[in-house]
Design an enzyme around this catalytic site. Structure first.
Site, mmCIF file in Angstrom:
data_model
loop_
_atom_site.group_PDB
_atom_site.id
_atom_site.type_symbol
_atom_site.label_atom_id
_atom_site.label_comp_id
_atom_site.label_asym_id
_atom_site.label_seq_id
_atom_site.Cartn_x
_atom_site.Cartn_y
_atom_site.Cartn_z
ATOM 1 N N TYR A 60 0.816 -1.222 0.000
ATOM 2 C CA TYR A 60 0.000 0.000 0.000
ATOM 3 C C TYR A 60 0.847 1.268 0.000
ATOM 4 C CZ TYR A 60 -4.155 -2.756 0.040
ATOM 5 O OH TYR A 60 -5.133 -3.637 -0.351
ATOM 6 N N ILE A 97 -9.188 3.486 -5.038
ATOM 7 C CA ILE A 97 -8.790 4.051 -3.741
ATOM 8 C C ILE A 97 -7.732 5.126 -3.941
ATOM 9 C CG2 ILE A 97 -9.349 1.894 -2.551
ATOM 10 C CD1 ILE A 97 -6.373 1.213 -2.493
ATOM 11 N N ASP A 98 -7.500 5.534 -5.229
ATOM 12 C CA ASP A 98 -6.368 6.414 -5.559
ATOM 13 C C ASP A 98 -6.657 7.909 -5.384
ATOM 14 O OD1 ASP A 98 -6.954 5.660 -9.103
ATOM 15 O OD2 ASP A 98 -7.897 7.175 -7.840
ATOM 16 N N HIS A 113 -14.696 1.062 -1.788
ATOM 17 C CA HIS A 113 -13.656 0.177 -1.242
ATOM 18 C C HIS A 113 -12.646 0.931 -0.400
ATOM 19 C CE1 HIS A 113 -14.590 -2.846 -4.669
ATOM 20 N NE2 HIS A 113 -15.440 -2.960 -3.666
ATOM 21 N N THR A 191 -14.003 -0.963 -15.569
ATOM 22 C CA THR A 191 -14.033 -2.004 -14.548
ATOM 23 C C THR A 191 -14.321 -3.358 -15.196
ATOM 24 O OG1 THR A 191 -15.049 -2.777 -12.483
ATOM 25 C CG2 THR A 191 -16.480 -1.532 -14.004
HETATM 26 C C1 BV8 Z 1 -17.904 -8.871 0.246
HETATM 27 C C2 BV8 Z 1 -9.765 -2.288 -2.471
HETATM 28 C C3 BV8 Z 1 -19.299 -10.019 1.755
HETATM 29 C C4 BV8 Z 1 -8.442 -2.795 -2.015
HETATM 30 C C5 BV8 Z 1 -10.847 -4.128 -3.656
HETATM 31 C C6 BV8 Z 1 -14.944 -16.061 -1.726
HETATM 32 C C7 BV8 Z 1 -14.346 -15.672 -0.528
HETATM 33 C C8 BV8 Z 1 -14.450 -14.377 -0.048
HETATM 34 C C9 BV8 Z 1 -15.165 -13.430 -0.760
HETATM 35 C C10 BV8 Z 1 -15.748 -13.831 -1.939
HETATM 36 C C11 BV8 Z 1 -15.658 -15.116 -2.431
HETATM 37 N N1 BV8 Z 1 -16.327 -15.166 -3.612
HETATM 38 C C12 BV8 Z 1 -16.861 -13.942 -3.890
HETATM 39 C C13 BV8 Z 1 -16.524 -13.139 -2.869
HETATM 40 C C14 BV8 Z 1 -16.885 -11.757 -2.752
HETATM 41 C C15 BV8 Z 1 -15.665 -10.930 -3.186
HETATM 42 C C16 BV8 Z 1 -15.534 -11.024 -4.688
HETATM 43 O O1 BV8 Z 1 -16.346 -10.465 -5.408
HETATM 44 N N2 BV8 Z 1 -14.484 -11.744 -5.129
HETATM 45 C C17 BV8 Z 1 -14.271 -11.875 -6.551
HETATM 46 C C18 BV8 Z 1 -12.769 -12.012 -6.812
HETATM 47 C C19 BV8 Z 1 -15.065 -13.091 -7.041
HETATM 48 N N3 BV8 Z 1 -16.006 -9.607 -2.766
HETATM 49 C C20 BV8 Z 1 -15.629 -9.211 -1.541
HETATM 50 O O2 BV8 Z 1 -14.937 -9.843 -0.789
HETATM 51 C C21 BV8 Z 1 -16.212 -7.866 -1.136
HETATM 52 N N4 BV8 Z 1 -16.866 -8.038 0.138
HETATM 53 O O3 BV8 Z 1 -18.409 -9.443 -0.672
HETATM 54 O O4 BV8 Z 1 -18.316 -9.033 1.565
HETATM 55 C C22 BV8 Z 1 -18.582 -11.341 1.846
HETATM 56 C C23 BV8 Z 1 -17.701 -11.522 2.885
HETATM 57 C C24 BV8 Z 1 -17.067 -12.774 2.992
HETATM 58 C C25 BV8 Z 1 -17.310 -13.796 2.058
HETATM 59 C C26 BV8 Z 1 -18.180 -13.566 0.975
HETATM 60 C C27 BV8 Z 1 -18.827 -12.322 0.860
HETATM 61 C C28 BV8 Z 1 -15.137 -6.821 -0.986
HETATM 62 C C29 BV8 Z 1 -14.400 -6.691 -2.294
HETATM 63 C C30 BV8 Z 1 -13.480 -5.463 -2.196
HETATM 64 C C31 BV8 Z 1 -12.051 -5.868 -2.430
HETATM 65 N N5 BV8 Z 1 -11.240 -4.652 -2.523
HETATM 66 N N6 BV8 Z 1 -10.153 -2.975 -3.704
HETATM 67 C C32 BV8 Z 1 -7.328 -2.383 -2.934
HETATM 68 O O5 BV8 Z 1 -7.587 -1.655 -3.926
HETATM 69 O O6 BV8 Z 1 -6.203 -2.796 -2.658
HETATM 70 S S1 BV8 Z 1 -11.268 -4.901 -5.105
HETATM 71 C C33 BV8 Z 1 -10.405 -4.246 -6.417
HETATM 72 O O7 BV8 Z 1 -10.474 -5.154 -7.492
HETATM 73 C C34 BV8 Z 1 -11.026 -3.020 -6.997
HETATM 74 O O8 BV8 Z 1 -11.474 -2.138 -6.015
HETATM 75 C C35 BV8 Z 1 -12.127 -3.528 -7.863
HETATM 76 O O9 BV8 Z 1 -13.332 -3.638 -7.154
HETATM 77 C C36 BV8 Z 1 -11.685 -4.921 -8.169
HETATM 78 C C37 BV8 Z 1 -11.522 -5.163 -9.666
HETATM 79 O O10 BV8 Z 1 -10.765 -4.164 -10.153
HETATM 80 P P1 BV8 Z 1 -11.313 -3.173 -11.332
HETATM 81 O O11 BV8 Z 1 -11.489 -1.851 -10.724
HETATM 82 O O12 BV8 Z 1 -12.459 -3.730 -12.081
HETATM 83 O O13 BV8 Z 1 -10.047 -3.216 -12.174
HETATM 84 P P2 BV8 Z 1 -9.561 -4.400 -13.055
HETATM 85 O O14 BV8 Z 1 -8.084 -4.263 -13.164
HETATM 86 O O15 BV8 Z 1 -10.136 -5.699 -12.603
HETATM 87 O O16 BV8 Z 1 -10.235 -4.070 -14.454
HETATM 88 C C38 BV8 Z 1 -9.900 -2.864 -15.100
HETATM 89 C C39 BV8 Z 1 -10.774 -2.805 -16.318
HETATM 90 O O17 BV8 Z 1 -10.508 -1.582 -16.986
HETATM 91 C C40 BV8 Z 1 -10.462 -3.918 -17.312
HETATM 92 O O18 BV8 Z 1 -11.684 -4.460 -17.776
HETATM 93 C C41 BV8 Z 1 -9.741 -3.199 -18.450
HETATM 94 O O19 BV8 Z 1 -10.067 -3.726 -19.711
HETATM 95 C C42 BV8 Z 1 -10.284 -1.806 -18.350
HETATM 96 N N7 BV8 Z 1 -9.370 -0.756 -18.783
HETATM 97 C C43 BV8 Z 1 -8.015 -0.731 -18.696
HETATM 98 N N8 BV8 Z 1 -7.563 0.453 -19.170
HETATM 99 C C44 BV8 Z 1 -8.657 1.177 -19.541
HETATM 100 C C45 BV8 Z 1 -9.803 0.414 -19.295
HETATM 101 N N9 BV8 Z 1 -11.058 0.844 -19.542
HETATM 102 C C46 BV8 Z 1 -11.166 2.089 -20.061
HETATM 103 N N10 BV8 Z 1 -10.110 2.883 -20.335
HETATM 104 C C47 BV8 Z 1 -8.845 2.457 -20.080
HETATM 105 N N11 BV8 Z 1 -7.808 3.266 -20.367
#
Ligand code: BV8
Length: 245
Positions: A60, A97-98, A113, A191
């Site tokens: 972080y 979070i930026d 988040h 996203t």
């Molecule tokens: C919750 C903060 C209830 C920290 C983040 C099994 C066990 C435990 C949990 C789970 C489980 N299964 C499911 C879950 C729920 C879990 C989840 O959804 N997991 C996923 C992996 C399946 N969710 C949670 O845990 C959430 N809490 O559900 O609580 C619970 C509790 C216990 C158990 C079950 C449920 C909390 C989730 C929050 C995590 N914290 N961030 C930090 O930043 O360090 S998540 C982090 O990754 C981001 O905040 C964001 O949400 C996530 C994905 O990132 P994106 O923002 O989408 O970015 P990414 O890189 O993925 O994609 C970028 C996109 O942009 C791409 O598509 C790309 O093509 C595009 N792009 C790139 N450049 C450009 C562009 N688009 C336009 N222009 C450009 N130039």
């Protein structure tokens, strides 16, 4: 394809790491979910902090340094401009979070988040506080120390497996439900639609009768839930996207 905004439109925007990519902030997918060969789950979960608080603080601290060294891009600026024209008919929910939306002038922002630039205690319920410092190890919480407890300071972000603040979810739900007399539009930008509950907002917007748009460099995982998909970089697309009626 233009996104029309008229006096009766209510706009909910959700952004992810892609909106900051053109500012130079790496996304989660760019790094294929890795950081220094550690999986994001290893450095963005309570267990990861328990196992190696110094590693998590290094992760972080490096992101604090990076985010502080870059600037908002035209995508952030456009969203701040749209808010200025729509006022309380506009709400921005960011997964980022930026802090770049706020630096671009956005005020009606919900950081679903948490924030890179706030720190909180992992034990007591002291208010999260502004903190831009880099930490090599988890500092002790002084409030806990004064009370004879062992609390450690951690980034005030929501890790995988941690709950989103229910108050935040209520605020977002309220914004959607107040739209019943207006034309509701939901716009997701930069996203991958992989992480819940943020990735489920498009379905809530559709259930509220909203028109749903995705602006993304590639089709997101939940792309099928959107009525419209404009593919490309948000820094180029957003300034051209809106049509004002
Ligand atoms: C919750 C903060 C209830 C920290 C983040 C099994 C066990 C435990 C949990 C789970 C489980 N299964 C499911 C879950 C729920 C879990 C989840 O959804 N997991 C996923 C992996 C399946 N969710 C949670 O845990 C959430 N809490 O559900 O609580 C619970 C509790 C216990 C158990 C079950 C449920 C909390 C989730 C929050 C995590 N914290 N961030 C930090 O930043 O360090 S998540 C982090 O990754 C981001 O905040 C964001 O949400 C996530 C994905 O990132 P994106 O923002 O989408 O970015 P990414 O890189 O993925 O994609 C970028 C996109 O942009 C791409 O598509 C790309 O093509 C595009 N792009 C790139 N450049 C450009 C562009 N688009 C336009 N222009 C450009 N130039």
């Amino acid at each position: 394809m233009a996104l029309r905004i008229d006096p009766d439109t209510r706009l909910l925007v959700l952004t992810g790491a892609g909106v900051s990519a053109e500012s130079g902030v790496p996304t989660f997918r760019d790094a294929n979910g890795l950081w220094e060969n550690h999986s994001i789950e290893q450095v963005a979960t309570p267990q990861g902090f328990e196992d190696d608080p110094a590693l998590v603080w290094r992760f972080y601290s490096e992101r604090r340094r990076k985010a502080a060294s870059v600037s908002p891009n035209p995508g952030h600026a456009t969203l701040a401009g749209v808010e200025a024209r729509m006022d309380d008919r506009f709400l921005l929910v960011t997964q980022n979070i930026d802090g770049l939306h706020q630096r671009a002038g956005s005020r009606r922002v919900i950081e679903i988040h948490g924030s890179l630039f706030r720190t909180r205690c992992d034990t007591c319920d002291r208010e999260p506080f502004a903190d831009e410092r880099e930490h090599v190890a988890a500092p002790a919480c002084d409030a806990c120390a004064a009370a004879g407890r062992k609390g450690r300071l951690r980034p005030a972000v929501v890790w995988f497996g941690e709950l989103i603040d229910p108050e935040i979810l209520r605020e977002i739900g309220g914004f959607l439900s107040e739209a019943h007399r207006q034309r509701l539009v939901f716009l997701a930008v930069g996203t991958s639609g992989a992480v819940y509950p943020a990735a489920g907002l498009v379905l809530e917007a559709r259930a509220a009768g909203g028109e749903t748009w995705l602006v993304n460099a590639e089709p997101a995982e939940n792309r099928g839930a959107f009525h419209h998909f404009v593919q490309g970089p948000s820094g180029r697309i957003l300034p051209e996207l809106f049509e004002w009626a």
